[in-house]
Scaffold this motif. Sequence first.
Motif, PDB file in Angstrom:
ATOM      1  N   SER A 125       0.827  -1.208   0.000  1.00 35.02           N
ATOM      2  CA  SER A 125       0.000   0.000   0.000  1.00 35.02           C
ATOM      3  C   SER A 125       0.863   1.260   0.000  1.00 35.02           C
ATOM      4  N   ILE A 126       2.031   1.195   0.632  1.00 34.66           N
ATOM      5  CA  ILE A 126       2.956   2.331   0.594  1.00 34.66           C
ATOM      6  C   ILE A 126       3.439   2.554  -0.832  1.00 34.66           C
ATOM      7  N   ALA A 127       3.775   1.459  -1.517  1.00 30.63           N
ATOM      8  CA  ALA A 127       4.255   1.566  -2.893  1.00 30.63           C
ATOM      9  C   ALA A 127       3.170   2.107  -3.823  1.00 30.63           C
ATOM     10  N   SER A 128       1.955   1.593  -3.693  1.00 30.78           N
ATOM     11  CA  SER A 128       0.872   2.050  -4.566  1.00 30.78           C
ATOM     12  C   SER A 128       0.537   3.521  -4.307  1.00 30.78           C
ATOM     13  N   THR A 129       0.585   3.930  -3.052  1.00 28.97           N
ATOM     14  CA  THR A 129       0.332   5.333  -2.732  1.00 28.97           C
ATOM     15  C   THR A 129       1.435   6.226  -3.277  1.00 28.97           C
ATOM     16  N   PHE A 130       2.660   5.737  -3.220  1.00 29.80           N
ATOM     17  CA  PHE A 130       3.784   6.518  -3.748  1.00 29.80           C
ATOM     18  C   PHE A 130       3.609   6.764  -5.243  1.00 29.80           C
ATOM     19  N   PHE A 131       3.270   5.727  -5.993  1.00 29.93           N
ATOM     20  CA  PHE A 131       3.117   5.894  -7.438  1.00 29.93           C
ATOM     21  C   PHE A 131       1.898   6.748  -7.769  1.00 29.93           C
ATOM     22  N   ALA A 132       0.847   6.643  -6.964  1.00 31.80           N
ATOM     23  CA  ALA A 132      -0.323   7.501  -7.167  1.00 31.80           C
ATOM     24  C   ALA A 132       0.044   8.968  -6.928  1.00 31.80           C
ATOM     25  N   THR A 133       0.828   9.195  -5.888  1.00 38.73           N
ATOM     26  CA  THR A 133       1.285  10.558  -5.589  1.00 38.73           C
ATOM     27  C   THR A 133       2.177  11.088  -6.699  1.00 38.73           C
ATOM     28  N   ALA A 134       3.068  10.221  -7.201  1.00 39.46           N
ATOM     29  CA  ALA A 134       3.981  10.634  -8.274  1.00 39.46           C
ATOM     30  C   ALA A 134       3.201  11.037  -9.518  1.00 39.46           C
ATOM     31  N   SER A 236      11.116  23.174  -2.050  1.00 42.02           N
ATOM     32  CA  SER A 236       9.679  23.487  -2.046  1.00 42.02           C
ATOM     33  C   SER A 236       8.868  22.352  -2.657  1.00 42.02           C
ATOM     34  N   LEU A 237       9.296  21.861  -3.813  1.00 42.71           N
ATOM     35  CA  LEU A 237       8.551  20.788  -4.479  1.00 42.71           C
ATOM     36  C   LEU A 237       8.670  19.476  -3.710  1.00 42.71           C
ATOM     37  N   TYR A 238       9.816  19.248  -3.089  1.00 44.60           N
ATOM     38  CA  TYR A 238       9.992  18.049  -2.255  1.00 44.60           C
ATOM     39  C   TYR A 238       8.969  18.051  -1.118  1.00 44.60           C
ATOM     40  N   LEU A 239       8.825  19.178  -0.450  1.00 47.30           N
ATOM     41  CA  LEU A 239       7.881  19.273   0.670  1.00 47.30           C
ATOM     42  C   LEU A 239       6.448  19.065   0.186  1.00 47.30           C
ATOM     43  N   ASP A 240       6.125  19.616  -0.991  1.00 46.95           N
ATOM     44  CA  ASP A 240       4.789  19.404  -1.544  1.00 46.95           C
ATOM     45  C   ASP A 240       4.537  17.920  -1.789  1.00 46.95           C
ATOM     46  N   PHE A 241       5.512  17.250  -2.384  1.00 45.60           N
ATOM     47  CA  PHE A 241       5.356  15.829  -2.720  1.00 45.60           C
ATOM     48  C   PHE A 241       5.226  14.975  -1.464  1.00 45.60           C
ATOM     49  N   ILE A 242       6.126  15.166  -0.513  1.00 44.44           N
ATOM     50  CA  ILE A 242       6.140  14.334   0.692  1.00 44.44           C
ATOM     51  C   ILE A 242       4.870  14.523   1.510  1.00 44.44           C
ATOM     52  N   ASN A 243       4.419  15.760   1.629  1.00 48.26           N
ATOM     53  CA  ASN A 243       3.201  16.005   2.410  1.00 48.26           C
ATOM     54  C   ASN A 243       1.967  15.447   1.714  1.00 48.26           C
ATOM     55  N   MET A 244       1.909  15.588   0.396  1.00 46.42           N
ATOM     56  CA  MET A 244       0.780  15.017  -0.327  1.00 46.42           C
ATOM     57  C   MET A 244       0.781  13.494  -0.197  1.00 46.42           C
ATOM     58  N   PHE A 245       1.959  12.884  -0.262  1.00 47.10           N
ATOM     59  CA  PHE A 245       2.078  11.436  -0.090  1.00 47.10           C
ATOM     60  C   PHE A 245       1.633  11.000   1.300  1.00 47.10           C
TER      61      PHE A 245
END
Length: 256
Positions: A125-134, A236-245
């Motif tokens: 589920s972590i992997a699937s969420t990561f790819f969905a976030t990406a 900035s973009l890293y923080l956006d990605f990690i928080n959205m994930f």
Amino acid sequence: MANWNENRTRQGFGTAPGQTGEVQTRTAFDAGLRKHMLSIYNYMASGVLLTGIVALFTARSGLALQFAQGPLMWLVMLSPLAIVFAMSFGRDKFSTGTLQMMFWAFAVLMGLSMSTIFLVYTASSIASTFFATAGAFAGLSLWGYTTKKDISGWGSFLIMGVIGLLVAMVINMIWPMPGLSLAISFIGVLIFAGLTAYDTQRLKQEYLMVSQAKMTNPAVAAAYPLGKMVIMGALSLYLDFINMFTFLLQFMGNRE
């Protein structure tokens, strides 16, 4: 009689002789912008990859359990935040090399902090969420880069949303409420989805303003080095990605 040996300058269709310099300048700017944004994305993606690798190996080594409780928990939670504040408020004081080292240190510490999610959620589920976030991040960032709509007005609204989100999270820690947790996750995804598009356009406009200023005032080059702009943009973009994930994981994650 025509002189076939006469040198002639051929102009492109629809391009007046006086416009040649403008076209060349515009082409050079577009190439510079693409290179600048690509550098930001490369740094950001490398940081996310480093965080993921550190988190995975930390979880497999058993250290994640130690970071989930006791004094080490606060160390790995607060250290990345301290680095973000130091980079944000000290960017003019630090050299480009120092900011680079701080960015990589931040990515490693975030990996240690996020290793604890492997104790709560299944790896699949972590992997699937990561790819969905990406996928979502790529689409939102592309829209922010290409849209002609000015979304700079989103900034103050989104920042207020982040502050409100932090207040709600603190309240939920003191008085846990299942309904509030779900609302926080939903609103968090929306806020950082908006920030992804907003920050992408902001970084593009920042490059435009600095590039134009450098043409009229060379001293601007020293005040706004592109190397620092790349690192801070990647942060900035890293923080956006990690928080959205992180917020999306609370929806899509299957608990152990």
